[in-house]
Design an enzyme around this catalytic site. Structure first.
Site, PDB file in Angstrom:
ATOM      1  N   GLY A  12       0.773  -1.231   0.000  1.00  0.00           N
ATOM      2  CA  GLY A  12       0.000   0.000   0.000  1.00  0.00           C
ATOM      3  C   GLY A  12       0.806   1.282   0.000  1.00  0.00           C
ATOM      4  N   ASN A 108      -5.680   2.776 -13.039  1.00  0.00           N
ATOM      5  CA  ASN A 108      -4.713   1.814 -12.509  1.00  0.00           C
ATOM      6  C   ASN A 108      -3.304   2.381 -12.635  1.00  0.00           C
ATOM      7  OD1 ASN A 108      -3.703  -0.856 -11.686  1.00  0.00           O
ATOM      8  ND2 ASN A 108      -3.051  -1.088 -13.826  1.00  0.00           N
ATOM      9  N   HIS A 110       0.541   1.195 -13.225  1.00  0.00           N
ATOM     10  CA  HIS A 110       1.333   0.038 -13.662  1.00  0.00           C
ATOM     11  C   HIS A 110       2.817   0.435 -13.656  1.00  0.00           C
ATOM     12  CE1 HIS A 110       2.160  -3.770 -15.584  1.00  0.00           C
ATOM     13  NE2 HIS A 110       3.018  -3.114 -16.345  1.00  0.00           N
TER      14      HIS A 110
HETATM   15  C1  GAR Z   1       3.200  -1.119  -7.421  1.00  0.00           C
HETATM   16  O1  GAR Z   1       4.504  -1.108  -7.925  1.00  0.00           O
HETATM   17  C2  GAR Z   1       2.182  -1.098  -8.548  1.00  0.00           C
HETATM   18  O2  GAR Z   1       2.592  -0.324  -9.641  1.00  0.00           O
HETATM   19  C3  GAR Z   1       2.138  -2.557  -8.917  1.00  0.00           C
HETATM   20  O3  GAR Z   1       2.141  -3.230  -7.673  1.00  0.00           O
HETATM   21  C4  GAR Z   1       2.899  -2.455  -6.726  1.00  0.00           C
HETATM   22  C5  GAR Z   1       2.081  -2.273  -5.469  1.00  0.00           C
HETATM   23  O4  GAR Z   1       2.817  -1.650  -4.454  1.00  0.00           O
HETATM   24  N1  GAR Z   1       0.989  -2.857  -9.710  1.00  0.00           N
HETATM   25  C6  GAR Z   1       0.995  -3.747 -10.709  1.00  0.00           C
HETATM   26  O5  GAR Z   1       1.953  -4.406 -10.989  1.00  0.00           O
HETATM   27  C7  GAR Z   1      -0.318  -3.861 -11.455  1.00  0.00           C
HETATM   28  N2  GAR Z   1      -0.143  -4.600 -12.682  1.00  0.00           N
HETATM   29  P1  GAR Z   1       2.107  -0.917  -3.254  1.00  0.00           P
HETATM   30  O6  GAR Z   1       1.123  -1.908  -2.633  1.00  0.00           O
HETATM   31  O7  GAR Z   1       3.230  -0.600  -2.291  1.00  0.00           O
HETATM   32  O8  GAR Z   1       1.422   0.317  -3.766  1.00  0.00           O
END
Ligand code: GAR
Length: 199
Positions: A12, A108, A110
């Site tokens: 998060g 979203n 990415h």
């Molecule tokens: C982030 O790097 C986000 O961009 C990625 O997951 C991570 C979540 O981190 N999302 C994806 O890969 C979606 N395809 P967080 O929970 O610390 O925000």
């Protein structure tokens, strides 16, 4: 006022960037009305609680079928009645019905420069592993609208980040978060809150 719901699956840190952005006035005219996680153990839920934001966990594990999970998820969303849904590290394939109901109202983040390293199987660290394996010198992050495809929706904002000699996937992931994700996700929400045209 733009009411947003943030959907999360893990640590998060992007949620935290949104919480801080609202608090510090970088994201204007916006209220986080709820956080939904599919994962009971997500630290993101704690972050929401610490910030006094209603947090809900709807895990597929607690339902007999995917359909039942999808229904429960959609029901919770409807109760929160958001203007915008922000997927911030939400690693669940969205039910088509949700995309229909909230068309052009789901975004979203990415962790690559779409169309590189995106689509099925590219999420989290896997994206950075693939970037390092391919040997790109520049990567970054993308905020985009969500449609029926995986990472195929209209691009709102992108930011490039250098890949450095000796990077590991973890080191690169952190740099992409710090230099791109935590900046462009709050910025995109702020723009949407102000009804600015996002090309
Ligand atoms: C982030 O790097 C986000 O961009 C990625 O997951 C991570 C979540 O981190 N999302 C994806 O890969 C979606 N395809 P967080 O929970 O610390 O925000």
């Amino acid at each position: 006022m733009l009411n947003i719901v943030v959907c999360v699956s893990g640590g998060g840190t992007n949620l935290q960037a949104i919480i801080d952005g609202v608090k510090e006035g970088k994201i204007r005219n916006t209220k986080i009305v709820g956080v939904i996680s599919n994962n009971t153990g997500a630290y993101a839920l704690q972050r929401a609680e610490d910030a006094g934001i209603p947090a809900f966990c709807i895990s597929p594990k607690n339902f007999e079928s995917r359909e039942e999970f999808n229904e429960a998820f959609l029901k919770q969303l409807k109760e929160l009645n958001p203007d915008l849904i922000v997927l911030a590290g939400f690693l669940v394939i969205l039910p088509e019905k949700m995309i229909e109901v909230y068309r052009d109202r789901i975004i979203n983040i990415h962790p690559s420069l779409i169309p590189s390293f995106c689509g099925t199987g590219y999420y989290g660290l896997k994206v950075h592993e693939a970037a390092l394996t391919r040997g790109v010198k520049v990567t970054g992050a993308t905020v985009h609208y969500v449609d029926e495809g995986t990472d195929t929706g209209r691009i709102i904002m992108q930011k490039a980040v250098d890949v450095l000699e000796g990077d590991t996937p973890e080191v690169l992931q952190r740099r992409v978060m710090e230099q791109a994700e935590w900046i462009i996700l709050p910025k995109a929400i702020d723009q949407i809150a102000f009804g600015q045209r996002v090309k």
